[in-house]
Motif scaffolding. Structure first.
Motif, PDB file in Angstrom:
ATOM      1  N   VAL A   1     -18.447  18.817  -0.454  1.00 23.63           N
ATOM      2  CA  VAL A   1     -17.905  18.281  -1.440  1.00 23.63           C
ATOM      3  C   VAL A   1     -17.388  16.603  -0.452  1.00 23.63           C
ATOM      4  CG1 VAL A   1     -17.199  18.877  -3.045  1.00 23.63           C
ATOM      5  CG2 VAL A   1     -15.671  18.656  -1.258  1.00 23.63           C
ATOM      6  N   ILE A   2     -17.297  15.543  -0.848  1.00 25.43           N
ATOM      7  CA  ILE A   2     -16.879  13.943  -0.352  1.00 25.43           C
ATOM      8  C   ILE A   2     -15.498  13.811  -0.238  1.00 25.43           C
ATOM      9  CG2 ILE A   2     -16.503  11.950  -0.211  1.00 25.43           C
ATOM     10  CD1 ILE A   2     -19.480  11.417  -0.325  1.00 25.43           C
ATOM     11  N   LEU A   3     -14.753  14.065   0.485  1.00 18.14           N
ATOM     12  CA  LEU A   3     -13.162  13.951   0.636  1.00 18.14           C
ATOM     13  C   LEU A   3     -12.524  12.176   0.860  1.00 18.14           C
ATOM     14  CD1 LEU A   3     -11.810  16.749   2.577  1.00 18.14           C
ATOM     15  CD2 LEU A   3     -12.039  17.031  -0.550  1.00 18.14           C
ATOM     16  N   ALA A   4     -13.939  11.847   1.351  1.00 22.74           N
ATOM     17  CA  ALA A   4     -13.647  10.119   1.999  1.00 22.74           C
ATOM     18  C   ALA A   4     -14.377   9.617   1.304  1.00 22.74           C
ATOM     19  CB  ALA A   4     -12.445  10.168   2.813  1.00 22.74           C
TER      20      ALA A   4
ATOM     21  N   GLN B   1     -23.886   1.552  13.718  1.00 22.13           N
ATOM     22  CA  GLN B   1     -22.882   0.561  12.687  1.00 22.13           C
ATOM     23  C   GLN B   1     -23.283   1.452  11.033  1.00 22.13           C
ATOM     24  OE1 GLN B   1     -25.316  -2.764  13.662  1.00 22.13           O
ATOM     25  NE2 GLN B   1     -23.741  -3.486  15.383  1.00 22.13           N
ATOM     26  N   ARG B   2     -22.402   2.446  11.022  1.00 23.39           N
ATOM     27  CA  ARG B   2     -22.793   2.778   9.855  1.00 23.39           C
ATOM     28  C   ARG B   2     -21.393   3.224   9.630  1.00 23.39           C
ATOM     29  NH1 ARG B   2     -27.350   5.527   6.047  1.00 23.39           N
ATOM     30  NH2 ARG B   2     -28.614   4.907   7.254  1.00 23.39           N
TER      31      ARG B   2
ATOM     32  N   ARG C   1     -24.434  17.079   8.457  1.00 21.87           N
ATOM     33  CA  ARG C   1     -23.865  18.960   9.174  1.00 21.87           C
ATOM     34  C   ARG C   1     -23.910  18.709  10.251  1.00 21.87           C
ATOM     35  NH1 ARG C   1     -25.094  23.479   6.152  1.00 21.87           N
ATOM     36  NH2 ARG C   1     -24.383  22.155   4.432  1.00 21.87           N
ATOM     37  N   GLY C   2     -23.577  18.776  11.440  1.00 14.81           N
ATOM     38  CA  GLY C   2     -23.423  18.918  12.956  1.00 14.81           C
ATOM     39  C   GLY C   2     -24.672  18.241  13.487  1.00 14.81           C
ATOM     40  N   LEU C   3     -24.654  16.661  12.761  1.00 12.82           N
ATOM     41  CA  LEU C   3     -24.878  15.422  13.238  1.00 12.82           C
ATOM     42  C   LEU C   3     -25.169  15.318  15.371  1.00 12.82           C
ATOM     43  CD1 LEU C   3     -27.627  13.531  12.205  1.00 12.82           C
ATOM     44  CD2 LEU C   3     -25.545  11.897  11.573  1.00 12.82           C
ATOM     45  N   LYS C   4     -25.799  15.180  16.099  1.00 13.96           N
ATOM     46  CA  LYS C   4     -24.956  15.244  17.339  1.00 13.96           C
ATOM     47  C   LYS C   4     -24.977  13.521  17.551  1.00 13.96           C
ATOM     48  CE  LYS C   4     -25.300  18.864  18.938  1.00 13.96           C
ATOM     49  NZ  LYS C   4     -25.242  20.251  17.736  1.00 13.96           N
ATOM     50  N   SER C   5     -25.737  12.421  16.808  1.00 14.50           N
ATOM     51  CA  SER C   5     -25.070  11.199  17.374  1.00 14.50           C
ATOM     52  C   SER C   5     -25.782  10.410  15.582  1.00 14.50           C
ATOM     53  CB  SER C   5     -26.631  10.647  18.819  1.00 14.50           C
ATOM     54  OG  SER C   5     -27.718  11.234  17.655  1.00 14.50           O
ATOM     55  N   PRO C   6     -24.239   9.874  15.599  1.00 10.26           N
ATOM     56  CA  PRO C   6     -24.118   8.791  14.606  1.00 10.26           C
ATOM     57  C   PRO C   6     -25.238   7.490  14.906  1.00 10.26           C
ATOM     58  CG  PRO C   6     -22.273   8.948  15.963  1.00 10.26           C
ATOM     59  CD  PRO C   6     -23.097  10.067  16.313  1.00 10.26           C
TER      60      PRO C   6
ATOM     61  N   GLY D   1     -11.090  20.135  11.949  1.00 10.73           N
ATOM     62  CA  GLY D   1     -12.317  20.596  12.473  1.00 10.73           C
ATOM     63  C   GLY D   1     -13.220  20.953  11.416  1.00 10.73           C
ATOM     64  N   ILE D   2     -12.445  20.764   9.840  1.00 15.64           N
ATOM     65  CA  ILE D   2     -13.380  21.433   8.921  1.00 15.64           C
ATOM     66  C   ILE D   2     -13.860  20.146   7.563  1.00 15.64           C
ATOM     67  CG2 ILE D   2     -12.995  23.953   9.194  1.00 15.64           C
ATOM     68  CD1 ILE D   2     -10.534  21.439   6.384  1.00 15.64           C
ATOM     69  N   VAL D   3     -13.717  18.383   8.520  1.00 20.05           N
ATOM     70  CA  VAL D   3     -14.594  17.619   8.276  1.00 20.05           C
ATOM     71  C   VAL D   3     -15.065  16.948   9.079  1.00 20.05           C
ATOM     72  CG1 VAL D   3     -13.044  17.370   6.065  1.00 20.05           C
ATOM     73  CG2 VAL D   3     -12.868  16.411   8.705  1.00 20.05           C
ATOM     74  N   TYR D   4     -16.508  16.585   8.247  1.00 19.76           N
ATOM     75  CA  TYR D   4     -17.553  15.744   9.081  1.00 19.76           C
ATOM     76  C   TYR D   4     -17.547  14.724   8.792  1.00 19.76           C
ATOM     77  CZ  TYR D   4     -21.412  17.888   6.520  1.00 19.76           C
ATOM     78  OH  TYR D   4     -22.151  18.454   5.078  1.00 19.76           O
ATOM     79  N   PRO D   5     -18.802  13.054   8.907  1.00 14.46           N
ATOM     80  CA  PRO D   5     -18.788  12.452   8.825  1.00 14.46           C
ATOM     81  C   PRO D   5     -20.382  12.544   8.354  1.00 14.46           C
ATOM     82  CG  PRO D   5     -19.069  12.262  11.163  1.00 14.46           C
ATOM     83  CD  PRO D   5     -18.386  13.406  10.995  1.00 14.46           C
ATOM     84  N   CYS D   6     -20.562  11.914   7.104  1.00 14.73           N
ATOM     85  CA  CYS D   6     -22.196  11.778   6.430  1.00 14.73           C
ATOM     86  C   CYS D   6     -22.488   9.899   6.235  1.00 14.73           C
ATOM     87  CB  CYS D   6     -21.181  12.621   5.084  1.00 14.73           C
ATOM     88  SG  CYS D   6     -23.338  12.135   4.197  1.00 14.73           S
ATOM     89  N   TYR D   7     -23.134  10.031   6.508  1.00 13.55           N
ATOM     90  CA  TYR D   7     -24.021   8.394   6.707  1.00 13.55           C
ATOM     91  C   TYR D   7     -24.988   8.415   5.800  1.00 13.55           C
ATOM     92  CZ  TYR D   7     -21.242   8.484  11.496  1.00 13.55           C
ATOM     93  OH  TYR D   7     -20.610   8.483  12.313  1.00 13.55           O
ATOM     94  N   CYS D   8     -25.558   9.143   5.179  1.00 13.50           N
ATOM     95  CA  CYS D   8     -26.443   8.947   3.955  1.00 13.50           C
ATOM     96  C   CYS D   8     -26.148   8.235   3.058  1.00 13.50           C
ATOM     97  CB  CYS D   8     -26.736  11.051   3.745  1.00 13.50           C
ATOM     98  SG  CYS D   8     -27.145  11.948   4.419  1.00 13.50           S
ATOM     99  N   THR D   9     -27.735   7.754   2.604  1.00 11.94           N
ATOM    100  CA  THR D   9     -26.827   6.690   1.336  1.00 11.94           C
ATOM    101  C   THR D   9     -27.349   7.812  -0.109  1.00 11.94           C
ATOM    102  OG1 THR D   9     -29.441   6.215   1.505  1.00 11.94           O
ATOM    103  CG2 THR D   9     -27.880   4.711   2.603  1.00 11.94           C
ATOM    104  N   ARG D  10     -27.508   7.233  -1.242  1.00 17.25           N
ATOM    105  CA  ARG D  10     -27.498   7.908  -2.232  1.00 17.25           C
ATOM    106  C   ARG D  10     -28.879   8.190  -2.636  1.00 17.25           C
ATOM    107  NH1 ARG D  10     -24.229   7.656  -7.456  1.00 17.25           N
ATOM    108  NH2 ARG D  10     -22.676   6.928  -6.410  1.00 17.25           N
TER     109      ARG D  10
END
Ligand code: GLU
Length: 273
Positions: free
Chosen positions: A175-178, A136-137, A128-133, A92-101
């Protein structure tokens, strides 16, 4: 036994700075009856070229820096990085990030106190803490540095030049891990591989000192062993700029063709210790 590695990216030719980095790792191993390994950091498959893999090994051979065993290629090891990422997800210490540069740049521009690290602005934590992704990203995966720090407790690492350093887990932010396009990152792949190759001494340029803070956190979370570190000084050009791939005149290939004595152009590695 001492085991070191040289980890070039086959996205360009070796230059004088690489020769120095390779020699530091090579000499540390050889002077102690240890092993010197080569690992290609080639996860950014859009930028690697076959000729660079070949050229790098030719240059190393010409420099007299013989390595042990077959060089590893990180592109052959993507499933190992995936397993490590899944483990971090389960903690539980990584989270998905949908941001573009561009979205990150806009967000940072709008902040009065944009977070800053030694290498520039840090990710502002938008996802961080985003509820609904967003639909399609494909996400990238980021370390929740604060949460990770709470999980690991205080950490240190030992550097042969800089002494014992207290880890600052949030130094480089989340930081980005993937990366979304390649499924891993430098930080994740390097800690997995340093452990898999049983590297006892990680030697690399001091520009990567900041990254080592993150690497210690990841080693702890993934229960990997802790290597010693040697962050050596960087080789600069005559105007005081660090060497980069664009310095074609200082590529090892060019120096070889000109019959230069490369080691005469560089300080002795022992001055780095
Ligand atoms: N691929 C990195 C470089 O060429 C080396 C990273 C490392 O040694 O950890 O600078």
């Amino acid at each position: 036994m001492i085991r070191t590695r040289f980890a070039p990216s086959p996205t360009g030719k070796l230059h004088l700075g690489h020769a120095y980095a390779a020699r530091v790792a090579h000499d540390l191993a050889r002077e102690n009856g240890g092993r010197f390994l080569v690992r290609f950091e080639d996860i950014d498959h859009t930028r690697v070229r076959d000729e660079f893999y070949r050229g790098i090994l030719e240059d190393l051979r010409w420099l007299g820096l013989e390595w042990d065993g077959e060089p590893w290629r990180q592109l052959d090891r993507l499933d190992h990085y995936q397993t490590a990422l899944e483990h971090l997800k389960s903690l539980g210490i990584v989270y998905p990030c949908y941001c573009t540069r561009r979205e990150i740049e806009t967000e940072l521009a709008n902040l009065t106190h944009a977070p800053h690290g030694p290498e520039g602005p840090l990710y502002p934590g938008t996802c961080r803490g985003l509820k609904s992704p967003p639909p399609q990203r494909e996400p990238a995966w980021r370390l929740n540095a604060a949460k990770a720090a709470a999980m690991t407790g205080p950490l240190t690492f030992t550097d042969q030049r800089h002494g014992v350093i207290t880890v600052e887990p949030e130094l480089l932010g989340d930081v980005i891990l993937a990366r979304k396009d390649i499924g891993t990152s430098y930080h994740l792949a390097v800690v997995v591989d340093d452990a898999a190759q049983e590297i006892s001494h990680v030697t690399r340029g001091e520009d990567l000192l900041g990254s080592t803070h993150i690497h210690r956190v990841l080693q702890n979370l993934l229960q990997l062993s802790e290597p010693c570190y040697l962050h050596h000084s960087l080789i600069m050009d005559e105007s005081g700029q660090r060497l980069a791939k664009r310095h074609d005149a200082l590529s090892i290939e060019t120096l070889r063709e000109r019959g230069e004595d490369v080691w005469n152009l560089l300080p002795s590695p022992s001055s780095s210790e």
